[in-house]
Design a protein around this motif. Structure first.
Motif, short mmCIF file in Angstrom:
data_model
loop_
_atom_site.label_atom_id
_atom_site.label_comp_id
_atom_site.label_asym_id
_atom_site.label_seq_id
_atom_site.Cartn_x
_atom_site.Cartn_y
_atom_site.Cartn_z
N GLY A 42 0.93 -1.13 0.01
CA GLY A 42 -0.14 -0.04 0.02
C GLY A 42 0.85 1.19 0.14
N LYS A 43 0.27 2.17 0.06
CA LYS A 43 1.06 3.72 0.01
C LYS A 43 2.00 3.43 1.18
CE LYS A 43 -1.78 5.97 -2.94
NZ LYS A 43 -1.10 6.77 -4.04
N LEU A 44 3.13 4.33 0.75
CA LEU A 44 4.31 4.41 1.79
C LEU A 44 3.97 5.17 2.95
CD1 LEU A 44 7.20 4.59 -0.72
CD2 LEU A 44 6.58 2.58 0.73
N ARG A 45 4.47 5.03 4.18
CA ARG A 45 4.21 5.70 5.40
C ARG A 45 5.67 6.37 5.68
NH1 ARG A 45 -0.82 5.02 7.75
NH2 ARG A 45 -0.16 6.42 8.97
N PRO A 46 5.92 7.39 5.13
CA PRO A 46 7.46 7.93 5.66
C PRO A 46 7.68 8.31 7.20
CG PRO A 46 6.62 9.03 3.88
CD PRO A 46 5.40 8.14 4.17
N GLU A 47 6.30 8.26 8.04
CA GLU A 47 6.63 8.70 9.28
C GLU A 47 7.13 7.17 10.08
OE1 GLU A 47 2.28 7.75 8.85
OE2 GLU A 47 3.96 8.47 7.49
N PHE A 48 7.13 6.07 9.32
CA PHE A 48 7.38 4.93 9.96
C PHE A 48 8.87 4.35 9.45
CE2 PHE A 48 2.58 4.16 10.24
CZ PHE A 48 2.55 4.91 11.70
N PHE A 49 9.51 5.15 8.50
CA PHE A 49 10.85 4.66 8.17
C PHE A 49 11.80 4.90 9.15
CE2 PHE A 49 9.87 6.65 3.53
CZ PHE A 49 8.96 5.43 3.37
N PRO A 50 12.73 3.86 8.99
CA PRO A 50 13.85 3.98 9.95
C PRO A 50 14.72 5.18 9.70
CG PRO A 50 14.36 2.31 8.50
CD PRO A 50 13.00 2.75 8.05
N SER A 51 15.53 5.36 10.58
CA SER A 51 16.51 6.80 10.85
C SER A 51 17.38 6.70 9.51
CB SER A 51 17.31 7.08 11.92
OG SER A 51 18.12 5.80 11.89
N CYS A 52 18.05 5.44 9.08
CA CYS A 52 18.90 5.54 7.95
C CYS A 52 18.14 5.92 6.63
CB CYS A 52 19.51 4.29 7.67
SG CYS A 52 18.19 2.85 7.60
N VAL A 53 17.05 5.64 6.38
CA VAL A 53 16.00 5.89 5.32
C VAL A 53 15.80 7.42 5.30
CG1 VAL A 53 14.02 5.45 4.00
CG2 VAL A 53 15.16 3.58 4.91
N LYS A 54 15.38 8.00 6.57
CA LYS A 54 14.93 9.38 6.62
C LYS A 54 16.06 10.29 6.17
CE LYS A 54 11.33 8.68 9.95
NZ LYS A 54 10.79 8.95 11.45
N ILE A 55 17.49 9.87 6.77
CA ILE A 55 18.54 10.59 6.37
C ILE A 55 18.78 10.61 5.08
CG2 ILE A 55 20.98 10.67 6.67
CD1 ILE A 55 20.59 9.49 9.55
N ALA A 56 18.82 9.45 4.33
CA ALA A 56 18.92 9.34 3.09
C ALA A 56 17.92 10.27 2.25
CB ALA A 56 18.86 7.94 2.51
N MET A 57 16.47 10.23 2.67
CA MET A 57 15.51 10.98 2.00
C MET A 57 15.87 12.50 2.11
SD MET A 57 13.05 9.02 0.88
CE MET A 57 11.56 9.77 0.72
#
Length: 320
Positions: A162-177
């Protein structure tokens, strides 16, 4: 004891402290008060207030090991398998330890090596899309010792795609984003984000090899997976595609569509759909991306983090 030490020495360059008038390591005398502090620290760690003479030798400093030999434990996220360098008593690059410390360290080494082996086996067999007969038999035997599938699903259910939920991403992904510097761009964008966002969106089973088997609509690939990756690439300093325009086609290559800027459904499977790297690989290849929180320390892959957070959110009954 000697036979046990022979096994330990295959992993740790162990030396024994020198006795005599005082306890020494390589000619350097260890102050008597420090000797007893090491003993008392280990006793306190095990929650022991009184001890008999038979057990006492296990808590007296006896060995020293090079701190560099402990590197596999120093970089572990899981607290039960990690060692903090600042808590070790170091003399000329060696940590002074008790026999009790030694067996504790060695057991952690065994656990870490086992984890690394299992991860390597998983990665090798995941590339062929299905496990070998022998591996399947081993898996069945292990499964017989684990909780039932229904119980596991209730505890750690993988949510549908389903639609991605960025609020649940781990920190490594958030940093990369958020965009990274030139030294991290290729790993953060091409390796981590491309694999993570695609697997998080598709939510495929472990044996999956083609994203097209789970996402049929190219607009979903282009708008919900590739677009956020391209946006993150633009946030990099300098922008990733500005000096490496070929990397835009490489994104689709890593998604399994071959080297193209315009993916088509029938091209899914033309190249390998790259899997999400484990946390240990991210730590080694791109340390600045790793800023673990409490949940990170309990898992081994960013995708597990995401699905765990989604599952917990779904079970909580919270709206949104």
């Amino acid at each position: 004891e000697d036979s046990c030490l022979d096994v330990v020495k295959r992993s740790l360059k162990l030396v024994q402290l020198e006795g005599g008038d005082g306890v020494k390591l390589g000619g350097v005398e260890i102050p008597r008060e420090d000797f007893y502090k090491i003993r008392d620290r280990r006793l306190a760690q095990d929650g022991i207030e009184t001890i008999d003479d038979r057990l006492l030798p296990q808590y007296l400093p006896k060995y020293a090991v090079r701190w560099t030999d402990l590197a596999p434990l120093l970089r572990r996220q899981r607290a039960e398998l990690s060692v903090e360098l600042t808590k070790l008593y170091l003399v000329n690059g060696r940590a002074v330890i008790t026999p009790r410390d030694l067996w504790d360290l060695f057991s952690k080494f065994i656990a870490v090596r086992a984890e690394e082996y299992v991860a390597s086996v998983y990665e090798r067999f995941s590339d062929i899309g299905a496990p070998s007969k022998r591996l399947a038999e081993v898996g069945e035997r292990i499964s017989s010792l684990l909780p039932s599938e229904l119980e596991l699903r209730e505890r750690f259910a993988r949510v549908p795609s389903g639609k991605l939920r960025p609020e649940f991403f781990p920190s490594c992904v958030k940093i990369a984003m958020g965009g990274v510097g030139s030294g991290l761009r290729n790993y953060a964008i091409t390796v981590l984000l491309t694999s993570f966002l695609s697997y998080a969106r598709a939510s495929p089973p472990p044996a999956a090899t083609r994203i097209g088997d789970f996402i049929k609509d190219i607009p979903v690939i282009r708008d919900e997976i590739a677009a956020p990756i391209f946006e993150a690439a633009e946030r990099c300093k300098p922008p990733f595609f500005k000096d490496q325009p070929q990397e835009k086609a490489n994104i689709y290559y890593h998604l399994g569509f071959g080297m193209t800027a315009e993916p088509r459904p029938e091209e899914s499977g033309k190249s390998k759909w790259y899997r999400v790297p484990n946390c240990s690989k991210i730590q080694m290849s791109a340390p600045p991306l790793c800023d673990p929180d409490e949940l990170c320390r309990k898992i081994k892959n960013p995708l597990t983090y995401y699905f765990r957070r989604l599952s917990e959110h779904a079970r909580s009954g919270t709206g949104g």
